[in-house]
Design an enzyme around this catalytic site. Structure first.
Site, PDB file in Angstrom:
ATOM      1  N   ARG A 117      -3.627  -9.992   5.037  1.00 12.44           N
ATOM      2  CA  ARG A 117      -4.577 -10.155   3.611  1.00 12.44           C
ATOM      3  C   ARG A 117      -3.178  -9.491   2.717  1.00 12.44           C
ATOM      4  NH1 ARG A 117      -6.585  -6.262   0.348  1.00 12.44           N
ATOM      5  NH2 ARG A 117      -8.559  -6.927  -0.953  1.00 12.44           N
ATOM      6  N   LYS A 164       0.911  -1.321  -0.159  1.00 12.65           N
ATOM      7  CA  LYS A 164      -0.014   0.099  -0.117  1.00 12.65           C
ATOM      8  C   LYS A 164       0.848   1.252  -0.008  1.00 12.65           C
ATOM      9  CE  LYS A 164      -4.477  -1.574   1.703  1.00 12.65           C
ATOM     10  NZ  LYS A 164      -5.508  -1.429   2.682  1.00 12.65           N
TER      11      LYS A 164
END
Length: 255
Positions: A234, A198
């Protein structure tokens, strides 16, 4: 709690990490095989990109993409746990009723309609926070978890929501630093962390989501998250997450 890996499978053309975009049946099957063979226990399927600036996707198109992917995954991995990443109750209903999906992963912190639908369907629910601080998310989680439990939802995972509603660098890392408070407040609930490649990582390191540095940063942040109570990772890179868990367990082995 046992540490679990949720592998990301995006059946979208525009997810922020190019390596996660799978649209043909062959690509979807290969990605599902990869997730399972590398140690993933859950396949998280997304058909609506939530990256900043992503194109809006209609309900019909989201369902079409998911039906294509879920048909392929169910055909090759009937026993695997499948999660669907959606904020739409109607899409959740389709995924569960038509394909037996076991978890709904909602990136919007939910709404009463979604809570009621998940309860009716009898599936697990990932409750993700868009609050900018740990204090705010704990306060909201208290009322939201109580509502979900009162409706009969038996399996709830908490997700601090890295990258959602938080300052890109300072906010996300402040949440990471204090994340143990969420574990202490809700020790009975699994804590899911999704930081894979991210912006909080690649912008800090001055690279792109596709670069090796973004993976290295992801592994380090995941290790820190495990230390603070994360039970579900995740990720895009399943083997790297499995290696991270292996390292964490070696560090924390009790003699």
């Amino acid at each position: 709690m046992e540490k679990v890996i949720m592998g990301i499978l995006n059946c979208t053309p525009d997810s922020f990490y190019e390596g996660s975009r799978k649209q043909t049946a062959d690509d979807i099957a290969a990605r599902a095989d990869e997730i399972v063979s590398e140690g993933g226990s859950i396949i998280d399927v997304g058909a609506f990109s939530t990256r900043p600036g992503a194109t809006e996707v209609s309900e019909e198109e989201e369902m079409r993409r998911l039906r294509t992917a879920l048909e392929v995954i169910r055909r090759g991995h009937d026993g695997v746990t499948i999660s669907v990443d959606t904020f739409r109750p109607s899409v959740a209903r389709m995924a569960v009723e038509e394909y037996g999906v076991q978890i709904i992963n909602d990136v919007t912190e939910g709404c009463p309609e979604m809570y009621s639908e998940v309860a009716r369907l009898g599936v697990g629910y990932v409750l993700m926070s868009v609050q900018p601080t740990v204090e705010g998310m704990i306060a909201n989680f208290r009322s939201e978890v109580a509502m979900l439990k009162s409706l009969g939802v038996k399996e709830v995972m908490l997700d601090p929501g890295f990258g959602f509603g938080k300052d890109i660098i300072d906010g996300n890392y402040a949440v990471l630093r204090d994340m143990g408070r969420i574990r202490d407040e809700f020790p009975e609930l699994p804590l899911l962390v999704g930081v894979s490649r991210k912006r909080m990582i690649w912008r800090l390191l001055g690279c792109t989501p596709q670069d090796a540095e973004a993976l290295q940063g992801t592994m380090l942040v995941n290790l820190m998250a495990l230390e603070r109570g994360a039970t579900v990772l995740r990720v895009h890179d399943v083997k790297a997450a499995a290696d991270t868990i292996k390292m964490y367990e070696a560090i924390n082995v009790k003699h």
